[in-house]
Write an enzyme that holds these catalytic residues in place. Structure first.
Site, PDB file in Angstrom:
ATOM      1  N   LYS A  10      -6.244   2.803  -1.099  1.00 53.43           N
ATOM      2  CA  LYS A  10      -5.114   1.245  -1.642  1.00 53.43           C
ATOM      3  C   LYS A  10      -3.270   2.709  -1.264  1.00 53.43           C
ATOM      4  O   LYS A  10      -3.610   3.475  -1.615  1.00 53.43           O
ATOM      5  CB  LYS A  10      -5.233   1.154  -2.907  1.00 53.43           C
ATOM      6  CG  LYS A  10      -4.196   0.386  -2.852  1.00 53.43           C
ATOM      7  CD  LYS A  10      -3.766  -0.242  -4.581  1.00 53.43           C
ATOM      8  CE  LYS A  10      -2.756  -1.128  -4.991  1.00 53.43           C
ATOM      9  NZ  LYS A  10      -1.792  -0.203  -4.662  1.00 53.43           N
ATOM     10  N   LYS A  15      -2.601   8.655  -0.640  1.00 54.53           N
ATOM     11  CA  LYS A  15      -3.743   9.297   0.698  1.00 54.53           C
ATOM     12  C   LYS A  15      -2.821  10.381   1.496  1.00 54.53           C
ATOM     13  O   LYS A  15      -3.610  11.324   1.245  1.00 54.53           O
ATOM     14  CB  LYS A  15      -4.421   8.227   1.387  1.00 54.53           C
ATOM     15  CG  LYS A  15      -4.596   7.171   0.967  1.00 54.53           C
ATOM     16  CD  LYS A  15      -6.176   6.696   2.088  1.00 54.53           C
ATOM     17  CE  LYS A  15      -4.428   5.296   2.888  1.00 54.53           C
ATOM     18  NZ  LYS A  15      -3.833   5.199   1.604  1.00 54.53           N
ATOM     19  N   LYS A  41       2.398   2.804   8.972  1.00 54.32           N
ATOM     20  CA  LYS A  41       3.490   3.602   9.023  1.00 54.32           C
ATOM     21  C   LYS A  41       4.242   5.057   9.696  1.00 54.32           C
ATOM     22  O   LYS A  41       5.195   5.606   9.596  1.00 54.32           O
ATOM     23  CB  LYS A  41       3.660   3.613   7.386  1.00 54.32           C
ATOM     24  CG  LYS A  41       3.605   2.452   6.877  1.00 54.32           C
ATOM     25  CD  LYS A  41       4.045   2.439   4.770  1.00 54.32           C
ATOM     26  CE  LYS A  41       3.548   3.766   4.642  1.00 54.32           C
ATOM     27  NZ  LYS A  41       1.512   3.760   4.672  1.00 54.32           N
ATOM     28  N   ASP A 125      -8.177  -0.980   3.757  1.00 50.06           N
ATOM     29  CA  ASP A 125      -8.915  -2.343   4.549  1.00 50.06           C
ATOM     30  C   ASP A 125     -10.140  -1.667   5.643  1.00 50.06           C
ATOM     31  O   ASP A 125      -9.533  -2.472   7.163  1.00 50.06           O
ATOM     32  CB  ASP A 125      -7.436  -2.854   5.274  1.00 50.06           C
ATOM     33  CG  ASP A 125      -7.694  -4.639   5.887  1.00 50.06           C
ATOM     34  OD1 ASP A 125      -9.195  -4.602   5.098  1.00 50.06           O
ATOM     35  OD2 ASP A 125      -7.099  -4.829   6.032  1.00 50.06           O
TER      36      ASP A 125
END
Length: 262
Positions: A10, A15, A41, A125
């Protein structure tokens, strides 16, 4: 044999911190490591290089034929750092940047280098074609999922498992990145068992990790003698020696709700 790992989870679960610190361990062990940030990002490699690096997408926008040195930057312990990048928020498909980046890196022959470890930091995702690229196109051989014991983190992890199964990926385990939730480690262990895998390592919450990041460093680099750095070393070792790989079985939504509230 190259170890090729895609690390999912998520957004905001840690991560990038996990990827950077694991890579810092492997680099310190004299392994030739390539880190590819697949998040728009573009902050995966900041703590390895000391600052943000130009992204593949932005570089290609300004220069149609960039060379390797325009895209790959040498960071801590000579770790090779790449950021795929993506469009401005609200302007296009974020996952498209991953597709563009991977194809161009392959064209440059970057994956043909004498590498020991390739690590991909990927958003959770997996329904997006771009974010499924490391698995779908076989750039990665195995998947690790980072989660905490929080509801949304585990819900996202279960969805990632669904994507991994659909793509016929190999799940090597769950990383428990603690957020100080009650009974957190037990919850994550039970979740791992429920989907047919195991917890490959646990990272406990610590202000020292955030302190290192403020200085644009990994805790492995800034505080190498700390207990926190040792946790990343233990995790890195567990990943390297892991033989417990499985095809995971996600829970249905109702089953997940029952599991979480039991």
């Amino acid at each position: 044999m190259i170890k090729k790992i895609a690390i999912y989870g998520k957004g905001g679960i840690g991560k990038s911190t996990t990827v950077a610190n694991l890579s810092a361990v492997w680099g310190s062990d004299d392994l030739n490591c390539l880190v590819i940030g697949c998040d728009p990002k573009a902050d995966t490699t900041r703590t390895l290089y000391g600052k943000r690096i130009p992204t593949v997408v932005n570089t290609l926008r300004d220069n149609r034929n960039p060379e390797k040195e325009d895209l790959v930057f040498q960071g801590f312990k000579n770790i090779q750092c790449v950021e795929s990048g993506g469009p401005e928020p609200g302007v296009g498909c974020a996952g498209r940047g991953v597709i563009v980046a991977m194809k161009y890196l392959e064209q440059l022959g970057i994956f043909d280098d004498d590498l020991d470890v390739v690590v991909y930091d990927v958003l959770g995702d997996v329904v997006c074609g771009g974010f499924s690229v490391p698995l779908r196109e076989k750039y990665a051989d195995e998947v690790l999922i980072v989660t905490s014991g929080e509801y949304m983190a585990l819900y996202a992890a279960n969805n990632i498992v669904r994507g991994v199964k659909k793509l016929k990926g190999n799940l090597s385990g769950i990383v428990c990145n603690c957020r100080n939730v009650d009974n957190e480690e037990q919850i994550v262990n039970d979740f791992a068992e429920k989907i047919g895998t195991h917890v490959i390592g646990t990272i406990h919450r610590s202000n020292l990790i955030q302190d290192a990041e403020l200085d644009a460093k990994t805790v492995v680099e800034k505080y190498p003698e700390s207990a926190e750095a040792q946790e990343y070393r233990d995790l890195a070792s567990s990943i390297m020696h892991n033989e417990n790989v499985s095809t995971p079985e996600p829970m249905e939504d109702e089953e997940f709700e029952e599991f979480f509230h039991s």
